[in-house]
Design a protein around this motif. Structure first.
Motif, PDB file in Angstrom:
ATOM      1  N   ALA A 102       0.343   2.915   0.494  1.00 22.16           N
ATOM      2  CA  ALA A 102      -0.433   2.248  -0.541  1.00 22.16           C
ATOM      3  C   ALA A 102      -1.839   2.838  -0.571  1.00 22.16           C
ATOM      4  O   ALA A 102      -2.299   3.390   0.437  1.00 22.16           O
ATOM      5  CB  ALA A 102      -0.490   0.752  -0.261  1.00 22.16           C
ATOM      6  N   LEU A 127       6.784   1.955 -13.155  1.00 24.92           N
ATOM      7  CA  LEU A 127       6.013   0.727 -13.288  1.00 24.92           C
ATOM      8  C   LEU A 127       6.980  -0.422 -13.566  1.00 24.92           C
ATOM      9  O   LEU A 127       7.818  -0.337 -14.479  1.00 24.92           O
ATOM     10  CB  LEU A 127       5.020   0.852 -14.438  1.00 24.92           C
ATOM     11  CG  LEU A 127       4.248  -0.410 -14.834  1.00 24.92           C
ATOM     12  CD1 LEU A 127       3.377  -0.884 -13.684  1.00 24.92           C
ATOM     13  CD2 LEU A 127       3.437  -0.144 -16.094  1.00 24.92           C
ATOM     14  N   THR A 171       4.801   1.280  -8.861  1.00 19.95           N
ATOM     15  CA  THR A 171       3.707   0.382  -9.192  1.00 19.95           C
ATOM     16  C   THR A 171       4.277  -0.944  -9.663  1.00 19.95           C
ATOM     17  O   THR A 171       5.072  -0.978 -10.611  1.00 19.95           O
ATOM     18  CB  THR A 171       2.805   0.973 -10.287  1.00 19.95           C
ATOM     19  OG1 THR A 171       2.306   2.246  -9.854  1.00 19.95           O
ATOM     20  CG2 THR A 171       1.637   0.049 -10.583  1.00 19.95           C
ATOM     21  N   VAL A 172       3.907  -2.006  -8.971  1.00 16.05           N
ATOM     22  CA  VAL A 172       4.376  -3.350  -9.322  1.00 16.05           C
ATOM     23  C   VAL A 172       3.176  -4.126  -9.851  1.00 16.05           C
ATOM     24  O   VAL A 172       2.260  -4.458  -9.106  1.00 16.05           O
ATOM     25  CB  VAL A 172       4.999  -4.064  -8.122  1.00 16.05           C
ATOM     26  CG1 VAL A 172       5.569  -5.414  -8.560  1.00 16.05           C
ATOM     27  CG2 VAL A 172       6.072  -3.200  -7.479  1.00 16.05           C
ATOM     28  N   SER A 173       3.195  -4.386 -11.129  1.00 11.68           N
ATOM     29  CA  SER A 173       2.047  -5.027 -11.765  1.00 11.68           C
ATOM     30  C   SER A 173       2.469  -5.686 -13.059  1.00 11.68           C
ATOM     31  O   SER A 173       3.374  -5.206 -13.754  1.00 11.68           O
ATOM     32  CB  SER A 173       0.960  -3.978 -12.044  1.00 11.68           C
ATOM     33  OG  SER A 173      -0.112  -4.551 -12.761  1.00 11.68           O
ATOM     34  N   PRO A 201       3.628  -7.113  -5.922  1.00  9.88           N
ATOM     35  CA  PRO A 201       2.509  -6.170  -6.062  1.00  9.88           C
ATOM     36  C   PRO A 201       2.199  -5.415  -4.773  1.00  9.88           C
ATOM     37  O   PRO A 201       1.810  -4.240  -4.818  1.00  9.88           O
ATOM     38  CB  PRO A 201       1.345  -7.080  -6.480  1.00  9.88           C
ATOM     39  CG  PRO A 201       2.005  -8.203  -7.209  1.00  9.88           C
ATOM     40  CD  PRO A 201       3.287  -8.436  -6.473  1.00  9.88           C
ATOM     41  N   GLN A 205       6.063   7.518  -7.177  1.00 12.22           N
ATOM     42  CA  GLN A 205       5.130   6.399  -7.286  1.00 12.22           C
ATOM     43  C   GLN A 205       5.857   5.142  -7.746  1.00 12.22           C
ATOM     44  O   GLN A 205       6.609   5.170  -8.725  1.00 12.22           O
ATOM     45  CB  GLN A 205       4.018   6.729  -8.285  1.00 12.22           C
ATOM     46  CG  GLN A 205       3.055   5.600  -8.560  1.00 12.22           C
ATOM     47  CD  GLN A 205       2.152   5.304  -7.385  1.00 12.22           C
ATOM     48  OE1 GLN A 205       1.614   6.205  -6.757  1.00 12.22           O
ATOM     49  NE2 GLN A 205       1.994   4.011  -7.064  1.00 12.22           N
ATOM     50  N   ASP A 247       4.196  -4.165  -2.813  1.00 14.13           N
ATOM     51  CA  ASP A 247       5.138  -3.057  -2.634  1.00 14.13           C
ATOM     52  C   ASP A 247       4.647  -1.778  -3.310  1.00 14.13           C
ATOM     53  O   ASP A 247       5.272  -0.724  -3.173  1.00 14.13           O
ATOM     54  CB  ASP A 247       6.513  -3.420  -3.202  1.00 14.13           C
ATOM     55  CG  ASP A 247       7.182  -4.553  -2.468  1.00 14.13           C
ATOM     56  OD1 ASP A 247       7.772  -5.426  -3.137  1.00 14.13           O
ATOM     57  OD2 ASP A 247       7.129  -4.571  -1.217  1.00 14.13           O
ATOM     58  N   THR A 248       3.558  -1.869  -4.029  1.00  9.89           N
ATOM     59  CA  THR A 248       3.019  -0.699  -4.725  1.00  9.89           C
ATOM     60  C   THR A 248       2.636   0.396  -3.744  1.00  9.89           C
ATOM     61  O   THR A 248       2.043   0.139  -2.698  1.00  9.89           O
ATOM     62  CB  THR A 248       1.783  -1.104  -5.549  1.00  9.89           C
ATOM     63  OG1 THR A 248       2.203  -1.992  -6.599  1.00  9.89           O
ATOM     64  CG2 THR A 248       1.098   0.101  -6.168  1.00  9.89           C
TER      65      THR A 248
END
Length: 123
Positions: free
Chosen positions: A40, A11, A120-122, A88, A118, A90-91
């Motif tokens: 995705a 993340l 996750t870009v957030s 985001p 995994q 790129d998640t």
């Protein structure tokens, strides 16, 4: 056992960086082109980047050009994907695959594929 194993996902906040690794065991990557793919949620898997077996040529999908860098260290039997300025969009789950040729940013003739890591870009 012949396999590829991805690692380095996690993340991260938008604008951050991650470096993914794709390590081979049971075979040598020297003879293979290596591609990175991502999927995705709710979307089809797409090619992200590909590097030729010598490492002399690299290719990227337009959406990651200038932000991602693919490289390989054949001595370590590992390929990397350095991802900077993450967004985001790129998640997804990122996979590597060993194949026969890069056709642009897509690796074809895939013989081996990892289980994925995994990203996750957030915020």
């Amino acid at each position: 056992q012949l396999q590829l194993v991805e690692s380095g996902g996690g993340l991260v906040q938008p604008g951050g960086s991650l470096r993914l690794s794709c390590a081979a065991s049971g075979f040598t990557l020297d003879y293979y082109a290596i591609g990175w793919f991502r999927q995705a949620p709710g979307k089809e898997r797409e090619g992200v980047s590909c590097i030729t077996n010598s490492g002399g040529s690299t290719h990227y999908v337009d959406s990651v050009k200038g932000r991602f860098t693919i490289s390989r260290d054949n001595a370590k039997n590992t390929v990397y994907l350095q991802m900077n300025s993450l967004k985001p969009e790129d998640t997804g789950v990122y996979y590597c695959a060993a194949g026969s040729v890069c056709s642009g940013y897509v690796c074809y003739g895939r013989t081996y594929r990892g289980q994925g890591t995994q990203v996750t870009v957030s915020s």
